[in-house]
Design a protein around this motif. Structure first.
Motif, mmCIF file in Angstrom:
data_model
loop_
_atom_site.group_PDB
_atom_site.id
_atom_site.type_symbol
_atom_site.label_atom_id
_atom_site.label_comp_id
_atom_site.label_asym_id
_atom_site.label_seq_id
_atom_site.Cartn_x
_atom_site.Cartn_y
_atom_site.Cartn_z
ATOM 1 N N ARG A 1 -8.708 -2.609 -6.231
ATOM 2 C CA ARG A 1 -9.851 -3.401 -5.351
ATOM 3 C C ARG A 1 -10.831 -4.123 -5.975
ATOM 4 O O ARG A 1 -11.352 -5.098 -5.653
ATOM 5 N N ARG A 2 -11.443 -3.673 -7.186
ATOM 6 C CA ARG A 2 -12.500 -4.242 -7.998
ATOM 7 C C ARG A 2 -12.056 -5.628 -8.498
ATOM 8 O O ARG A 2 -12.677 -6.468 -8.578
ATOM 9 N N ARG A 3 -10.800 -5.735 -8.832
ATOM 10 C CA ARG A 3 -9.991 -6.763 -9.208
ATOM 11 C C ARG A 3 -9.708 -7.916 -8.173
ATOM 12 O O ARG A 3 -9.231 -9.001 -8.455
ATOM 13 N N GLY B 1 0.937 -1.088 -0.094
ATOM 14 C CA GLY B 1 0.023 -0.098 0.104
ATOM 15 C C GLY B 1 0.886 0.976 -0.202
ATOM 16 O O GLY B 1 0.650 2.302 -0.785
ATOM 17 N N VAL B 2 1.792 1.383 0.900
ATOM 18 C CA VAL B 2 2.816 2.186 0.786
ATOM 19 C C VAL B 2 3.529 2.668 -0.566
ATOM 20 O O VAL B 2 3.681 3.765 -0.980
ATOM 21 N N ILE C 1 -5.296 11.872 -7.164
ATOM 22 C CA ILE C 1 -6.483 11.401 -8.192
ATOM 23 C C ILE C 1 -5.775 9.948 -8.566
ATOM 24 O O ILE C 1 -6.601 9.111 -8.661
ATOM 25 N N LEU C 2 -4.646 9.951 -8.994
ATOM 26 C CA LEU C 2 -4.231 8.550 -9.532
ATOM 27 C C LEU C 2 -4.301 7.514 -8.443
ATOM 28 O O LEU C 2 -4.644 6.449 -8.841
ATOM 29 N N LEU C 3 -4.005 7.792 -7.446
ATOM 30 C CA LEU C 3 -3.956 6.932 -6.186
ATOM 31 C C LEU C 3 -5.538 6.384 -6.004
ATOM 32 O O LEU C 3 -5.683 5.079 -5.821
ATOM 33 N N VAL C 4 -6.530 7.298 -5.996
ATOM 34 C CA VAL C 4 -7.753 6.778 -5.972
ATOM 35 C C VAL C 4 -8.112 5.947 -7.002
ATOM 36 O O VAL C 4 -8.800 4.962 -6.780
ATOM 37 N N LEU C 5 -7.634 6.247 -8.422
ATOM 38 C CA LEU C 5 -8.103 5.455 -9.525
ATOM 39 C C LEU C 5 -7.601 4.205 -9.381
ATOM 40 O O LEU C 5 -7.843 3.139 -9.643
ATOM 41 N N VAL C 6 -6.231 4.182 -9.099
ATOM 42 C CA VAL C 6 -5.314 2.976 -9.038
ATOM 43 C C VAL C 6 -5.902 1.916 -8.082
ATOM 44 O O VAL C 6 -6.142 1.010 -8.361
ATOM 45 N N PHE D 1 -6.043 -5.784 -4.394
ATOM 46 C CA PHE D 1 -5.677 -4.801 -3.371
ATOM 47 C C PHE D 1 -6.321 -5.320 -1.927
ATOM 48 O O PHE D 1 -7.470 -4.995 -1.699
ATOM 49 N N PRO D 2 -5.536 -6.154 -1.511
ATOM 50 C CA PRO D 2 -6.076 -6.668 0.040
ATOM 51 C C PRO D 2 -6.070 -5.643 1.146
ATOM 52 O O PRO D 2 -5.625 -4.670 1.013
ATOM 53 N N GLU D 3 -6.880 -6.076 2.232
ATOM 54 C CA GLU D 3 -7.241 -5.264 3.212
ATOM 55 C C GLU D 3 -5.631 -4.525 3.707
ATOM 56 O O GLU D 3 -5.744 -3.454 4.221
ATOM 57 N N SER D 4 -4.895 -5.633 3.920
ATOM 58 C CA SER D 4 -3.569 -5.149 4.598
ATOM 59 C C SER D 4 -2.804 -4.168 3.761
ATOM 60 O O SER D 4 -2.134 -3.392 4.434
ATOM 61 N N SER D 5 -2.843 -4.270 2.460
ATOM 62 C CA SER D 5 -2.417 -3.084 1.500
ATOM 63 C C SER D 5 -2.819 -1.951 1.640
ATOM 64 O O SER D 5 -2.353 -0.726 1.793
ATOM 65 N N GLU D 6 -4.343 -2.065 2.037
ATOM 66 C CA GLU D 6 -4.966 -0.728 2.249
ATOM 67 C C GLU D 6 -4.636 0.114 3.293
ATOM 68 O O GLU D 6 -4.636 1.279 3.296
ATOM 69 N N ARG D 7 -4.469 -0.946 4.370
ATOM 70 C CA ARG D 7 -3.917 0.069 5.617
ATOM 71 C C ARG D 7 -2.724 0.933 5.292
ATOM 72 O O ARG D 7 -2.643 1.932 5.956
ATOM 73 N N GLY D 8 -1.816 0.294 4.452
ATOM 74 C CA GLY D 8 -0.536 1.452 4.136
ATOM 75 C C GLY D 8 -1.073 2.525 3.597
ATOM 76 O O GLY D 8 -0.546 3.559 4.187
ATOM 77 N N VAL D 9 -2.070 2.715 2.861
ATOM 78 C CA VAL D 9 -2.509 3.682 1.926
ATOM 79 C C VAL D 9 -3.440 4.570 3.215
ATOM 80 O O VAL D 9 -3.253 5.948 3.219
ATOM 81 N N MET D 10 -4.263 3.890 3.860
ATOM 82 C CA MET D 10 -4.939 4.659 5.044
ATOM 83 C C MET D 10 -4.122 5.281 5.995
ATOM 84 O O MET D 10 -4.324 6.455 6.464
#
Length: 142
Positions: free
Chosen positions: A51-53, A5-6, A41-46, A56-65
């Protein structure tokens, strides 16, 4: 993993900074023009596409959050490096551009409000709402 995620955030930031630098050169300004905005904007789109595919698991999402909670301080720090006083004394273009952006954003509020199905109105607020809300916040933390 959190590191992925980071890494996604860092890659989007690098690409956004390159776009901002290129835009600054294109308009003849010796500054990055909107690099962090392009990166977000790029981060939101990517991340939405991943996520739709299911890539992007939840653990990776924590890095972004984690870094998204740092977004406002980072933007404030970056904005503080811009010479606002010089921009204002250099001519009225900064004020005109700011007012134009404000007018465009205000004009888009009704348009954005119509997106999606209408929602039910919230119930009227009662006297015991504060205590009830505080209790529900405590149960979520536990």
């Amino acid at each position: 993993m959190v590191v992925y995620g980071v890494a996604a955030l860092a890659l989007c930031l690098l690409i956004g900074e390159l776009i901002g630098e290129a835009l600054g050169i294109a308009v003849g300004v010796d500054a990055n023009v909107g690099g962090v905005g392009f990166a977000m904007i790029l981060l939101v789109l990517v991340t939405d596409r991943l996520r739709r595919r299911g890539l992007f698991p939840e653990s990776s999402e924590r890095g972004v959050m984690f870094w998204s909670s740092m977004y406002i301080p980072i933007v404030v720090a970056m904005a503080s490096t811009q010479n606002v006083a010089e921009a204002l004394t250099g001519g009225p273009m900064a004020i005109v551009a700011g007012l134009a952006a404000l007018a465009a954003a205000a004009a888009l509020v009704p348009v954005l409000a119509r997106i999606g199905p209408p929602a039910d109105p919230l119930p009227p607020r009662g006297e015991g709402d504060d205590a009830r809300l505080a209790g529900s916040a405590r149960t979520k933390e536990a």
